[in-house]
Design a protein around this motif. Structure first.
Motif, mmCIF file in Angstrom:
data_model
loop_
_atom_site.group_PDB
_atom_site.id
_atom_site.type_symbol
_atom_site.label_atom_id
_atom_site.label_comp_id
_atom_site.label_asym_id
_atom_site.label_seq_id
_atom_site.Cartn_x
_atom_site.Cartn_y
_atom_site.Cartn_z
ATOM 1 N N ARG A 173 -28.993 -11.730 31.334
ATOM 2 C CA ARG A 173 -27.783 -11.632 32.148
ATOM 3 C C ARG A 173 -26.693 -12.566 31.646
ATOM 4 O O ARG A 173 -25.516 -12.334 31.908
ATOM 5 N N ASN A 174 -27.084 -13.613 30.930
ATOM 6 C CA ASN A 174 -26.136 -14.573 30.383
ATOM 7 C C ASN A 174 -25.684 -14.245 28.962
ATOM 8 O O ASN A 174 -24.895 -14.993 28.384
ATOM 9 N N GLY A 175 -26.206 -13.153 28.403
ATOM 10 C CA GLY A 175 -25.780 -12.726 27.090
ATOM 11 C C GLY A 175 -26.621 -13.214 25.930
ATOM 12 O O GLY A 175 -26.247 -13.009 24.771
ATOM 13 N N ARG A 176 -27.743 -13.838 26.202
ATOM 14 C CA ARG A 176 -28.641 -14.271 25.135
ATOM 15 C C ARG A 176 -29.412 -13.076 24.597
ATOM 16 O O ARG A 176 -29.949 -12.279 25.364
ATOM 17 N N THR A 177 -29.492 -12.953 23.280
ATOM 18 C CA THR A 177 -30.053 -11.756 22.659
ATOM 19 C C THR A 177 -31.305 -12.052 21.863
ATOM 20 O O THR A 177 -31.539 -13.173 21.415
ATOM 21 N N ASN A 178 -32.101 -11.013 21.685
ATOM 22 C CA ASN A 178 -33.297 -11.071 20.863
ATOM 23 C C ASN A 178 -33.471 -9.716 20.192
ATOM 24 O O ASN A 178 -33.187 -8.681 20.794
ATOM 25 N N TYR A 179 -33.950 -9.721 18.939
ATOM 26 C CA TYR A 179 -34.077 -8.495 18.165
ATOM 27 C C TYR A 179 -35.430 -8.407 17.485
ATOM 28 O O TYR A 179 -36.003 -9.421 17.074
ATOM 29 N N ALA A 180 -35.910 -7.190 17.331
ATOM 30 C CA ALA A 180 -37.058 -6.959 16.481
ATOM 31 C C ALA A 180 -36.693 -7.279 15.035
ATOM 32 O O ALA A 180 -35.554 -7.075 14.611
ATOM 33 N N ASP A 181 -37.668 -7.779 14.287
ATOM 34 C CA ASP A 181 -37.408 -8.122 12.895
ATOM 35 C C ASP A 181 -36.880 -6.936 12.091
ATOM 36 O O ASP A 181 -36.053 -7.099 11.190
ATOM 37 N N SER A 182 -37.339 -5.745 12.424
ATOM 38 C CA SER A 182 -36.967 -4.559 11.662
ATOM 39 C C SER A 182 -35.499 -4.178 11.802
ATOM 40 O O SER A 182 -34.977 -3.442 10.967
ATOM 41 N N VAL A 183 -34.834 -4.664 12.851
ATOM 42 C CA VAL A 183 -33.431 -4.311 13.071
ATOM 43 C C VAL A 183 -32.495 -5.503 13.003
ATOM 44 O O VAL A 183 -31.270 -5.328 13.054
ATOM 45 N N LYS A 184 -33.038 -6.687 12.892
ATOM 46 C CA LYS A 184 -32.230 -7.897 12.879
ATOM 47 C C LYS A 184 -31.218 -7.854 11.737
ATOM 48 O O LYS A 184 -31.561 -7.539 10.601
ATOM 49 N N GLY A 185 -29.975 -8.162 12.056
ATOM 50 C CA GLY A 185 -28.908 -8.110 11.074
ATOM 51 C C GLY A 185 -28.225 -6.768 10.962
ATOM 52 O O GLY A 185 -27.167 -6.666 10.333
ATOM 53 N N ARG A 186 -28.806 -5.732 11.560
ATOM 54 C CA ARG A 186 -28.227 -4.395 11.519
ATOM 55 C C ARG A 186 -27.780 -3.902 12.892
ATOM 56 O O ARG A 186 -26.796 -3.170 12.996
ATOM 57 N N PHE A 187 -28.502 -4.289 13.944
ATOM 58 C CA PHE A 187 -28.207 -3.841 15.305
ATOM 59 C C PHE A 187 -27.613 -4.988 16.109
ATOM 60 O O PHE A 187 -27.978 -6.157 15.914
ATOM 61 N N THR A 188 -26.736 -4.647 17.046
ATOM 62 C CA THR A 188 -26.151 -5.621 17.952
ATOM 63 C C THR A 188 -26.194 -5.090 19.376
ATOM 64 O O THR A 188 -25.674 -4.006 19.648
#
Length: 115
Positions: free
Chosen positions: A53-68
């Motif tokens: 809710r505060n805007g902190r994000t987490n990504y799977a390694d497979s999409v990191k750097g490509r998805f936002t």
């Protein structure tokens, strides 16, 4: 009462981009962490990205750097910007949130990436 709806999927060439959209009920969206999952045929559903809710994000390694992933709490909306798409990104993408020990899912939106 709780509603979750995804849109924005489609067919794109490898290297292209798509932007997915999710709209969810206020009770689900305003406080909770929201997630994007995906599931390819014959594969387990996997977590792609999360945003608190505060805007902190987490990504799977497979999409990191490509998805936002992003969200607008006032409008109960969430987006997934997908760049540099690969054929392995082909899947049904789902918006997800948890409320009162229950998970809520949209119907999914199909993303297909051709070689």
């Amino acid at each position: 009462q709780v509603q979750v709806v995804e849109s924005g999927g489609g067919l794109v060439q490898a290297g292209g981009s798509l932007r997915l959209f999710c709209a969810a009920s206020k009770s689900l969206f305003n406080f909770n962490t929201m997630n994007w999952y995906r599931q390819a045929p014959g594969k387990e559903r996997e977590l792609v990205a999360s945003i608190t809710r505060n805007g902190r994000t987490n990504y799977a390694d497979s999409v990191k750097g490509r998805f936002t992933i992003s969200r607008d709490n006032a409008r109960n909306t969430m987006h997934l910007q997908m760049n540099s798409l690969k054929p392995e990104d082909t899947a049904v993408y789902y918006c997800n949130g948890e409320l009162a020990y229950r998970n809520y899912w949209g119907q999914g939106t199909q993303v297909t990436v051709s070689s």
